[in-house]
Write a protein that holds these residues in place. Structure first.
Motif, PDB file in Angstrom:
ATOM      1  N   SER A  86       0.830  -1.198   0.000  1.00 52.15           N
ATOM      2  CA  SER A  86       0.000   0.000   0.000  1.00 52.15           C
ATOM      3  C   SER A  86       0.869   1.254   0.000  1.00 52.15           C
ATOM      4  N   ASN A  98     -11.335  -9.950  -2.230  1.00 55.53           N
ATOM      5  CA  ASN A  98     -11.809  -9.158  -1.096  1.00 55.53           C
ATOM      6  C   ASN A  98     -10.732  -8.292  -0.457  1.00 55.53           C
ATOM      7  N   SER A  99      -9.514  -8.341  -0.984  1.00 59.77           N
ATOM      8  CA  SER A  99      -8.449  -7.535  -0.389  1.00 59.77           C
ATOM      9  C   SER A  99      -7.826  -6.512  -1.326  1.00 59.77           C
ATOM     10  N   GLY A 101      -8.933  -4.284  -3.256  1.00 58.13           N
ATOM     11  CA  GLY A 101      -9.513  -2.943  -3.262  1.00 58.13           C
ATOM     12  C   GLY A 101      -9.088  -2.092  -2.091  1.00 58.13           C
ATOM     13  N   LYS A 102      -8.440  -2.690  -1.109  1.00 59.66           N
ATOM     14  CA  LYS A 102      -8.082  -1.968   0.120  1.00 59.66           C
ATOM     15  C   LYS A 102      -6.720  -1.295   0.039  1.00 59.66           C
ATOM     16  N   TYR A 103      -5.966  -1.558  -1.013  1.00 59.73           N
ATOM     17  CA  TYR A 103      -4.611  -1.033  -1.107  1.00 59.73           C
ATOM     18  C   TYR A 103      -4.579   0.301  -1.856  1.00 59.73           C
ATOM     19  N   ARG A 104      -3.699   1.202  -1.401  1.00 61.34           N
ATOM     20  CA  ARG A 104      -3.481   2.475  -2.083  1.00 61.34           C
ATOM     21  C   ARG A 104      -2.386   2.276  -3.129  1.00 61.34           C
ATOM     22  N   ARG A 111      -6.085  -3.655 -10.912  1.00 61.44           N
ATOM     23  CA  ARG A 111      -6.269  -4.516  -9.745  1.00 61.44           C
ATOM     24  C   ARG A 111      -6.917  -5.806 -10.236  1.00 61.44           C
TER      25      ARG A 111
END
Length: 240
Positions: A86, A98-99, A101-104, A111
């Motif tokens: 990130s 499910n993971s 999308g959480k990273y910058r 993605r």
């Protein structure tokens, strides 16, 4: 064999199961299927601009898709980052749906999520992409000194990772009859060398169990494990 690209190109010369056990309900890849799927995924990355000057972030996850992601990026000569992703300028991000999308990461970087279908149009689905992409390996310049794995402390070349994997094969006498169980952290480059690359060099089968039952002959682990033989990542001779 001094690069992972060479390893990928040689996978179809092996027989049997590369990843998973059918009776356990796991995603299973024969060596031929592993090669074909890796070719397809490498092509997906190539179509999205990944080459031997790219950095690919892969979210550590114990499954066959992670192995394919590592092999596909490596076959293009891309550098791979498995931790502290990130906020990093990666050129693509791959991991569980499910993971990812959480990273910058940079807005233009694709993605790609594996497992469940994404419910967001900014996340592409790994399984759908490889299913519809021609299984051919794009041309790429990959040499033994090409950087392969990047950590906050160091980078590791194809040559170093292959040599560490060969040492693991020799130390534990891995062969095509062996099932190697990966229990240590996927973000550790030594786990990649001993748990991903070494079994493939030996023609063995890789498994990623999550319970405490015995699932094979050898465990790659940082602690006690139920398998009859162990290999600690700290004992894998991987130097930058």
């Amino acid at each position: 064999m001094n690069t992972l690209r060479s390893l990928v190109e040689d996978l179809s010369s092996r027989e049997g199961t590369a990843i998973g056990v059918p009776r356990a309900g796991e995603n299973v890849y024969t060596y031929e299927q592993l090669q074909e799927t890796t070719y397809s995924f490498a092509h997906v990355l190539f179509e999205h601009g990944v080459d031997n000057e790219s950095l690919v972030g892969i979210v550590p996850s114990g499954n066959g898709q992670t192995v394919i992601s590592v092999l596909g990026a490596a076959a293009l000569g891309a550098q791979i980052q498995l931790e502290d992703i990130s906020g990093t300028a990666v050129d693509a991000l791959v991991g569980p749906t499910n993971s990812v999308g959480k990273y910058r990461i940079p807005a233009q970087s694709p993605r790609i999520g594996f497992g469940s279908s994404p419910d967001h149009d900014k996340i592409m689905h790994f399984e759908k992409l490889v299913w519809k992409t021609d299984p051919t390996l794009p041309e790429a310049s990959v040499i033994p000194s090409t950087s392969l794995l990047k950590t906050p402390e160091a980078t590791f070349s194809h040559r170093r990772v292959i040599k560490a994997a060969e040492a693991a094969v020799k130390a534990r006498e891995m062969d095509e009859e062996m099932t190697v169980v990966v229990r240590s952290s996927i973000s550790d480059p030594r786990t990649i060398a001993a748990g991903f690359i070494a079994p493939l060099l030996a023609g063995a089968t890789i498994r990623f169990p999550t319970d405490t039952s015995s699932h094979g002959d050898l465990a790659i682990t940082s602690e006690a494990a139920p398998e009859p033989r162990l290999l600690l990542p700290l004992d894998v001779p991987l130097d930058a």
